[in-house]
Design a protein around this motif. Structure first.
Motif, PDB file in Angstrom:
ATOM      1  N   ASN A   1     156.770  82.121  85.765  1.00 54.92           N
ATOM      2  CA  ASN A   1     157.992  81.759  86.501  1.00 54.92           C
ATOM      3  C   ASN A   1     158.237  80.265  86.383  1.00 54.92           C
ATOM      4  O   ASN A   1     157.321  79.482  86.112  1.00 54.92           O
ATOM      5  CB  ASN A   1     157.893  82.154  87.976  1.00 54.92           C
ATOM      6  N   ASP A   2     159.496  79.886  86.558  1.00 57.28           N
ATOM      7  CA  ASP A   2     159.892  78.478  86.660  1.00 57.28           C
ATOM      8  C   ASP A   2     159.420  77.642  85.477  1.00 57.28           C
ATOM      9  O   ASP A   2     158.822  76.583  85.634  1.00 57.28           O
ATOM     10  CB  ASP A   2     159.386  77.892  87.985  1.00 57.28           C
ATOM     11  N   ILE A   3     159.759  78.090  84.276  1.00 56.63           N
ATOM     12  CA  ILE A   3     159.478  77.314  83.070  1.00 56.63           C
ATOM     13  C   ILE A   3     160.448  76.133  82.956  1.00 56.63           C
ATOM     14  O   ILE A   3     160.086  75.053  82.504  1.00 56.63           O
ATOM     15  CB  ILE A   3     159.561  78.213  81.828  1.00 56.63           C
ATOM     16  N   HIS A   4     161.695  76.340  83.348  1.00 56.82           N
ATOM     17  CA  HIS A   4     162.717  75.284  83.402  1.00 56.82           C
ATOM     18  C   HIS A   4     162.847  74.505  82.087  1.00 56.82           C
ATOM     19  O   HIS A   4     162.678  73.279  82.044  1.00 56.82           O
ATOM     20  CB  HIS A   4     162.429  74.333  84.564  1.00 56.82           C
ATOM     21  N   ASP A   5     163.172  75.232  81.035  1.00 63.91           N
ATOM     22  CA  ASP A   5     163.491  74.607  79.747  1.00 63.91           C
ATOM     23  C   ASP A   5     162.347  73.770  79.186  1.00 63.91           C
ATOM     24  O   ASP A   5     162.571  72.738  78.542  1.00 63.91           O
ATOM     25  CB  ASP A   5     164.762  73.743  79.862  1.00 63.91           C
ATOM     26  N   ARG A   6     161.122  74.208  79.413  1.00 62.40           N
ATOM     27  CA  ARG A   6     159.951  73.573  78.824  1.00 62.40           C
ATOM     28  C   ARG A   6     159.260  74.607  77.934  1.00 62.40           C
ATOM     29  O   ARG A   6     158.288  75.244  78.344  1.00 62.40           O
ATOM     30  CB  ARG A   6     159.014  73.064  79.908  1.00 62.40           C
ATOM     31  N   PRO A   7     159.743  74.814  76.720  1.00 64.06           N
ATOM     32  CA  PRO A   7     159.235  75.915  75.891  1.00 64.06           C
ATOM     33  C   PRO A   7     157.750  75.811  75.582  1.00 64.06           C
ATOM     34  O   PRO A   7     157.095  76.835  75.353  1.00 64.06           O
ATOM     35  CB  PRO A   7     160.089  75.826  74.618  1.00 64.06           C
ATOM     36  N   TYR A   8     157.183  74.605  75.568  1.00 67.52           N
ATOM     37  CA  TYR A   8     155.751  74.461  75.306  1.00 67.52           C
ATOM     38  C   TYR A   8     154.899  75.112  76.389  1.00 67.52           C
ATOM     39  O   TYR A   8     153.730  75.419  76.167  1.00 67.52           O
ATOM     40  CB  TYR A   8     155.386  72.977  75.190  1.00 67.52           C
ATOM     41  N   SER A   9     155.479  75.331  77.571  1.00 68.45           N
ATOM     42  CA  SER A   9     154.709  75.931  78.660  1.00 68.45           C
ATOM     43  C   SER A   9     154.317  77.377  78.370  1.00 68.45           C
ATOM     44  O   SER A   9     153.315  77.869  78.909  1.00 68.45           O
ATOM     45  CB  SER A   9     155.497  75.866  79.972  1.00 68.45           C
ATOM     46  N   PHE A  10     155.087  78.073  77.547  1.00 68.47           N
ATOM     47  CA  PHE A  10     154.720  79.455  77.222  1.00 68.47           C
ATOM     48  C   PHE A  10     153.346  79.507  76.561  1.00 68.47           C
ATOM     49  O   PHE A  10     152.474  80.277  76.968  1.00 68.47           O
ATOM     50  CB  PHE A  10     155.774  80.091  76.322  1.00 68.47           C
ATOM     51  N   SER A  11     153.130  78.682  75.547  1.00 71.18           N
ATOM     52  CA  SER A  11     151.836  78.710  74.867  1.00 71.18           C
ATOM     53  C   SER A  11     150.742  78.117  75.746  1.00 71.18           C
ATOM     54  O   SER A  11     149.604  78.613  75.757  1.00 71.18           O
ATOM     55  CB  SER A  11     151.912  77.968  73.532  1.00 71.18           C
ATOM     56  N   ASP A  12     151.062  77.063  76.493  1.00 72.63           N
ATOM     57  CA  ASP A  12     150.060  76.479  77.385  1.00 72.63           C
ATOM     58  C   ASP A  12     149.541  77.510  78.376  1.00 72.63           C
ATOM     59  O   ASP A  12     148.326  77.626  78.602  1.00 72.63           O
ATOM     60  CB  ASP A  12     150.659  75.301  78.162  1.00 72.63           C
ATOM     61  N   LEU A  13     150.444  78.257  78.978  1.00 71.63           N
ATOM     62  CA  LEU A  13     150.046  79.186  80.036  1.00 71.63           C
ATOM     63  C   LEU A  13     149.442  80.470  79.476  1.00 71.63           C
ATOM     64  O   LEU A  13     148.446  80.982  80.004  1.00 71.63           O
ATOM     65  CB  LEU A  13     151.245  79.498  80.931  1.00 71.63           C
TER      66      LEU A  13
END
Length: 397
Positions: free
Chosen positions: A155-167
């Motif tokens: 939830n709440d990625i807010h236009d930070r696509p790198y967070s998908f791989s980080d998480l």
């Protein structure tokens, strides 16, 4: 099968000569005329939506108008899927959503997408250009008799696509059936390219060509000039943002919690009506929870972006509490999983809500979380992992 990144995917495209046959589909966002000299290509790998025991939607986007289809099968790619509307085979579009039907429950399938560019479409004069084909991917249909279900919730990625791989890297090798994107993947929606770059491409590079995801609208998905178009890029049961389904021992309920401020707030410009929309959902839910097909589900779990409690006293929270909480209590909901607050927390049942409320973290490094969900006939358990790898919340039924 290992997933291939977007760059590798585009680099591995090959041409295919097709004789005869026409077979594509598009969604409601139909012809988006393209004026480009770039080679004909896919703008993103395919991604899975609305997976059931017997069907799945596969979506993909080309950079020019085309005629597209899917080849698939259990062992060989000997079946072909297309879509028809009003006597037409769908074509001359860029956004494709093709449904595979009559599949077997709990079965592995292979597939690839194929598109044939349309370079001229005049009356009685249709000219095709290059044909491209994707890599081969795999997926499993839902097992109707599965005793367990596992998923990952962001939830709440807010236009930070790198967070998908980080998480998702925090999940290690734990198996999962699907991913739930529980709202506010964006700050606001501007155009198609934003959807591709900030959500579709990072998800397909990690999982979405072989495991489905559920797109749950948050309050930021209601903002921006392209907000009214984003439904075209995802698939939902009955094409509604709210729905329910059975998977494993869980009756899943997905709700759209709408905006977080009053409908007459000046920034909305008098063109929203989320109070009525939430009330409509509450009436629907009161009927949905009585259906016999869910009577044998051990658990009832709600996914909604704005939590009905522990989210301050803004209008979105208080109205969700007003319209949904009585229904949750009436039908003994087992858990609500939300986001929105940017403050992760596990809130056990209390006098206000006789069910736990699980709230995922925010978009900034140090507050981002991955929620791991697993349920079987003996237990339901959620684990919340912060982006530094530390478990910061856990709840077990």
């Amino acid at each position: 099968m290992k997933h291939k990144g977007r760059r590798q995917f585009l680099g591995n495209l090959s041409t295919l000569a097709i004789a005869g046959g026409t077979l594509p589909l598009l969604t409601a966002a139909t012809n988006r005329p393209k004026e480009t000299t770039a080679p004909f290509s896919f703008l993103c790998p395919p991604y899975l939506q609305n997976s059931t025991e017997n069907s799945v939607h596969i979506l993909f986007i080309t950079n020019n108008n085309a005629h597209s289809w899917i080849e698939y099968g259990e062992t060989d790619l000997d079946l072909k899927a297309e879509s028809y509307l009003d006597g037409f085979v769908q074509a001359n579009n860029t956004l494709n959503s093709i449904q595979l039907n009559n599949l077997k429950p709990g079965t592995n399938y292979k597939y690839r997408i194929i598109s044939r560019e349309i370079v001229k479409f005049d009356p009685y004069d249709l000219v095709y250009g290059e044909t491209i084909t994707s890599d081969t991917f795999e997926f499993n249909t839902v097992d109707s008799n599965a005793n367990s279900v596992s998923c990952l919730i962001l939830n709440d990625i807010h236009d930070r696509p790198y967070s998908f791989s980080d998480l998702l890297s925090l999940n290690k090798d734990t198996n999962y059936d699907f991913v739930a994107l529980n709202g506010d993947m964006f700050d606001y929606q501007t155009d198609e390219q934003q959807l591709i770059d900030h959500l579709i491409a990072p998800c397909t590079s990690l999982f979405a060509s072989e495991k489905p995801f559920i797109m749950i609208r948050g309050n930021h998905e209601t903002r921006g000039k392209f907000a009214r178009n984003i439904k075209d890029y995802f698939q939902f049961p009955e094409q509604e943002y709210y729905f329910s389904f059975k998977q494993g021992p869980v009756h899943w309920i997905v709700l759209d919690s709408g905006e977080d401020k009053e409908d007459d707030t000046p920034v909305y410009g008098d063109i929203v009506n989320f109070d009525d929309f939430r009330e409509q959902q509450a009436k629907w839910l009161d009927v949905e929870l009585q259906k016999s097909e869910y009577s044998n589900c051990k658990y009832k779990v709600v996914l909604m972006h704005i939590p009905p409690f522990h989210s301050g006293d803004w209008h979105g929270t208080t109205h969700c509490r007003q319209v949904f909480n009585p229904v949750f209590k009436k039908y003994n909901i087992d858990m609500v999983i939300s986001g929105h607050t940017h403050r992760y927390g596990v809130h056990p049942p209390n006098d206000d809500h006789p069910y736990p409320v699980i709230i995922g973290g925010g978009p900034k490094t140090g507050s981002r979380t991955l929620i791991q969900f697993h349920a079987d006939q003996n237990n339901l358990e959620v684990k919340m992992i912060r982006d530094d790898g530390e478990m910061v919340g856990q709840y077990k039924l």
